[in-house]
Design a protein around this motif. Structure first.
Motif, PDB file in Angstrom:
ATOM      1  N   PRO A  52     -14.659   4.813 -14.057  1.00  0.00           N
ATOM      2  CA  PRO A  52     -13.908   4.527 -12.832  1.00  0.00           C
ATOM      3  C   PRO A  52     -14.466   5.278 -11.628  1.00  0.00           C
ATOM      4  O   PRO A  52     -14.682   6.490 -11.682  1.00  0.00           O
ATOM      5  N   ILE A  53     -14.720   4.566 -10.550  1.00  0.00           N
ATOM      6  CA  ILE A  53     -15.205   5.199  -9.328  1.00  0.00           C
ATOM      7  C   ILE A  53     -14.063   5.877  -8.599  1.00  0.00           C
ATOM      8  O   ILE A  53     -14.180   7.001  -8.121  1.00  0.00           O
ATOM      9  N   GLY A  54     -12.939   5.182  -8.505  1.00  0.00           N
ATOM     10  CA  GLY A  54     -11.789   5.748  -7.813  1.00  0.00           C
ATOM     11  C   GLY A  54     -10.507   5.081  -8.261  1.00  0.00           C
ATOM     12  O   GLY A  54     -10.516   4.014  -8.869  1.00  0.00           O
ATOM     13  N   MET A  55      -9.397   5.736  -7.959  1.00  0.00           N
ATOM     14  CA  MET A  55      -8.078   5.187  -8.223  1.00  0.00           C
ATOM     15  C   MET A  55      -7.402   4.886  -6.896  1.00  0.00           C
ATOM     16  O   MET A  55      -7.611   5.570  -5.895  1.00  0.00           O
ATOM     17  N   THR A  56      -6.594   3.848  -6.885  1.00  0.00           N
ATOM     18  CA  THR A  56      -5.838   3.515  -5.694  1.00  0.00           C
ATOM     19  C   THR A  56      -4.428   3.117  -6.095  1.00  0.00           C
ATOM     20  O   THR A  56      -4.175   2.777  -7.253  1.00  0.00           O
ATOM     21  N   ALA A 214       5.039   4.702  -9.305  1.00  0.00           N
ATOM     22  CA  ALA A 214       4.073   4.333  -8.269  1.00  0.00           C
ATOM     23  C   ALA A 214       3.016   3.422  -8.867  1.00  0.00           C
ATOM     24  O   ALA A 214       2.396   3.740  -9.882  1.00  0.00           O
ATOM     25  N   PHE A 215       2.801   2.285  -8.228  1.00  0.00           N
ATOM     26  CA  PHE A 215       1.830   1.298  -8.699  1.00  0.00           C
ATOM     27  C   PHE A 215       0.425   1.838  -8.484  1.00  0.00           C
ATOM     28  O   PHE A 215       0.075   2.259  -7.382  1.00  0.00           O
ATOM     29  N   ASN A 216      -0.388   1.847  -9.526  1.00  0.00           N
ATOM     30  CA  ASN A 216      -1.731   2.409  -9.407  1.00  0.00           C
ATOM     31  C   ASN A 216      -2.703   1.654 -10.303  1.00  0.00           C
ATOM     32  O   ASN A 216      -2.315   1.047 -11.300  1.00  0.00           O
ATOM     33  N   LYS A 217      -3.973   1.709  -9.923  1.00  0.00           N
ATOM     34  CA  LYS A 217      -5.000   1.036 -10.714  1.00  0.00           C
ATOM     35  C   LYS A 217      -6.379   1.603 -10.371  1.00  0.00           C
ATOM     36  O   LYS A 217      -6.549   2.290  -9.353  1.00  0.00           O
ATOM     37  N   VAL A 218      -7.345   1.304 -11.227  1.00  0.00           N
ATOM     38  CA  VAL A 218      -8.740   1.639 -10.937  1.00  0.00           C
ATOM     39  C   VAL A 218      -9.222   0.703  -9.836  1.00  0.00           C
ATOM     40  O   VAL A 218      -9.075  -0.516  -9.930  1.00  0.00           O
ATOM     41  N   SER A 219      -9.782   1.263  -8.770  1.00  0.00           N
ATOM     42  CA  SER A 219     -10.214   0.428  -7.648  1.00  0.00           C
ATOM     43  C   SER A 219     -11.544  -0.256  -7.930  1.00  0.00           C
ATOM     44  O   SER A 219     -11.782  -1.380  -7.496  1.00  0.00           O
ATOM     45  N   MET A 220     -12.428   0.427  -8.635  1.00  0.00           N
ATOM     46  CA  MET A 220     -13.722  -0.123  -9.001  1.00  0.00           C
ATOM     47  C   MET A 220     -14.317   0.748 -10.096  1.00  0.00           C
ATOM     48  O   MET A 220     -13.956   1.922 -10.234  1.00  0.00           O
ATOM     49  N   ALA A 221     -15.219   0.185 -10.889  1.00  0.00           N
ATOM     50  CA  ALA A 221     -15.822   0.954 -11.979  1.00  0.00           C
ATOM     51  C   ALA A 221     -17.249   0.485 -12.226  1.00  0.00           C
ATOM     52  O   ALA A 221     -17.614  -0.650 -11.905  1.00  0.00           O
ATOM     53  N   PHE A 222     -18.040   1.372 -12.791  1.00  0.00           N
ATOM     54  CA  PHE A 222     -19.414   1.052 -13.186  1.00  0.00           C
ATOM     55  C   PHE A 222     -19.465   0.811 -14.692  1.00  0.00           C
ATOM     56  O   PHE A 222     -18.906   1.576 -15.471  1.00  0.00           O
ATOM     57  N   GLY A 256     -11.565   4.565  -2.340  1.00  0.00           N
ATOM     58  CA  GLY A 256     -10.456   5.418  -2.724  1.00  0.00           C
ATOM     59  C   GLY A 256     -10.947   6.832  -3.003  1.00  0.00           C
ATOM     60  O   GLY A 256     -12.140   7.115  -2.984  1.00  0.00           O
ATOM     61  N   ILE A 257     -10.022   7.727  -3.260  1.00  0.00           N
ATOM     62  CA  ILE A 257     -10.379   9.099  -3.609  1.00  0.00           C
ATOM     63  C   ILE A 257     -11.070   9.054  -4.966  1.00  0.00           C
ATOM     64  O   ILE A 257     -10.580   8.424  -5.898  1.00  0.00           O
ATOM     65  N   PRO A 258     -12.241   9.698  -5.115  1.00  0.00           N
ATOM     66  CA  PRO A 258     -12.984   9.601  -6.383  1.00  0.00           C
ATOM     67  C   PRO A 258     -12.185  10.058  -7.598  1.00  0.00           C
ATOM     68  O   PRO A 258     -11.356  10.974  -7.508  1.00  0.00           O
ATOM     69  N   SER A 259     -12.471   9.435  -8.732  1.00  0.00           N
ATOM     70  CA  SER A 259     -11.877   9.850 -10.001  1.00  0.00           C
ATOM     71  C   SER A 259     -12.611  11.034 -10.600  1.00  0.00           C
ATOM     72  O   SER A 259     -12.067  11.743 -11.443  1.00  0.00           O
TER      73      SER A 259
END
Length: 300
Positions: A52-56, A214-222, A256-259
């Motif tokens: 995961p690159i970041g969470m949002t 709070a609704f949350n998810k991985v914003s993007m991943a490699f 988003g803020i990095p994971s």
């Protein structure tokens, strides 16, 4: 081959075999830099399909300027929002609302309530986790917000055309005095306000139950292609993109803020973790629910 994934990545890896298992590359990718709960959102059948690159997540933004004009403080829950709406409309006009959201936002508000009440996410074992009665109650909750003029109906807000919320004239003018939106998009919403209006972060309402929601998810991943000839080299690239100081500074908080904890340290030392978006992301992490099912592909 390196792949950039969002929730759609799980369509191609239903059993976890669609991508390279990154657990096998832990000697190159430092998995200790990631919270295990976040890695679990990128895992299928115990196989780590992506980094995961970041969470949002979704937060409650309030137009402090509009509330102040009506002599009101920031609401702490939905009951206060409803009572505030009456005063705002009395003092500022019937085209003012305490809050606004689109169709997606309406769904997510209902899911926010349901998870806080039940402690269950929307989907468990590929099935909706809530009873019909619970779903009806959640719909009634949203309808009540509309009926009490706390937020405009979808019909009312559509009068300006089907345009993004931040481009709606009533948002720009401060007539829609709040929204439920992504933490990473704080600046976009602030910049859309005309004049010197100020956007602030509101507390997460907690009147529905004791569960965090709070609704949350991985914003993007490699991810790495499953049959790559060069898994070690691809893993080296992933580690570089997520931990190298210069690479981290360039990406900043655009996803988003990095994971990655090392990336967070880099951005902190470089003064890149400040402002409303950072405050909002911290709020999401503190009140995060169980996350979404990977196939519920809601974009940020």
């Amino acid at each position: 081959m390196l792949c950039r994934l969002t929730g759609t990545g799980f369509i191609f890896s239903k059993d976890g075999n669609g991508f390279y298992d990154l657990n096998k590359l832990s000697d190159t990718i430092n998995l200790d830099n990631y919270n295990s709960d976040i890695l679990n959102q990128c895992s299928v059948n115990g196989k780590l399909n992506a980094i995961p690159i970041g969470m949002t997540g979704k937060v409650f933004y309030i137009n402090e300027t509009t509330y102040a004009k009506a002599g009101l403080s920031i609401p702490k829950n939905f009951n206060e929002m409803i009572s505030s709406a009456k005063i705002i409309r009395e003092k500022l006009g019937n085209d003012y609302y305490a809050f606004d959201t689109d169709a997606y936002g309406a769904l997510l508000l209902m899911l926010y309530k349901l998870e806080q009440e039940t402690g269950k996410p929307f989907i468990v074992n590929n099935k909706v986790a809530y009873t019909e009665a619970e779903l009806v109650e959640a719909i009634n909750f949203y309808n009540n917000l509309v009926e009490q003029n706390a937020l405009p109906s979808l019909k009312v807000r559509a009068a300006a055309g089907f345009i993004p919320l931040d481009q709606h004239p009533s948002w720009i003018q401060g007539k829609y005095a709040g929204t439920y939106e992504w933490d990473s998009s704080a600046q976009k919403w602030q910049d859309a306000l005309e004049g010197n209006q100020k956007l602030v972060l509101a507390d997460f309402p907690t009147e529905f139950g004791e569960n965090k929601s709070a609704f949350n998810k991985v914003s993007m991943a490699f991810a790495i292609k499953k049959n790559t000839k060069y898994p070690k080299e691809a893993a080296t690239l992933v580690e570089f993109l997520t931990t190298d100081p210069e690479a981290v500074k360039i990406l900043g908080t655009s996803r988003g803020i990095p994971s990655n904890s090392t990336a967070v340290e880099v951005l902190e030392s470089n003064g890149q973790l400040t402002g409303l978006a950072f405050e909002a992301n911290n709020a999401v992490k503190d009140f995060a629910g169980k996350g979404i099912h990977p196939l519920l592909n809601i974009k940020n």
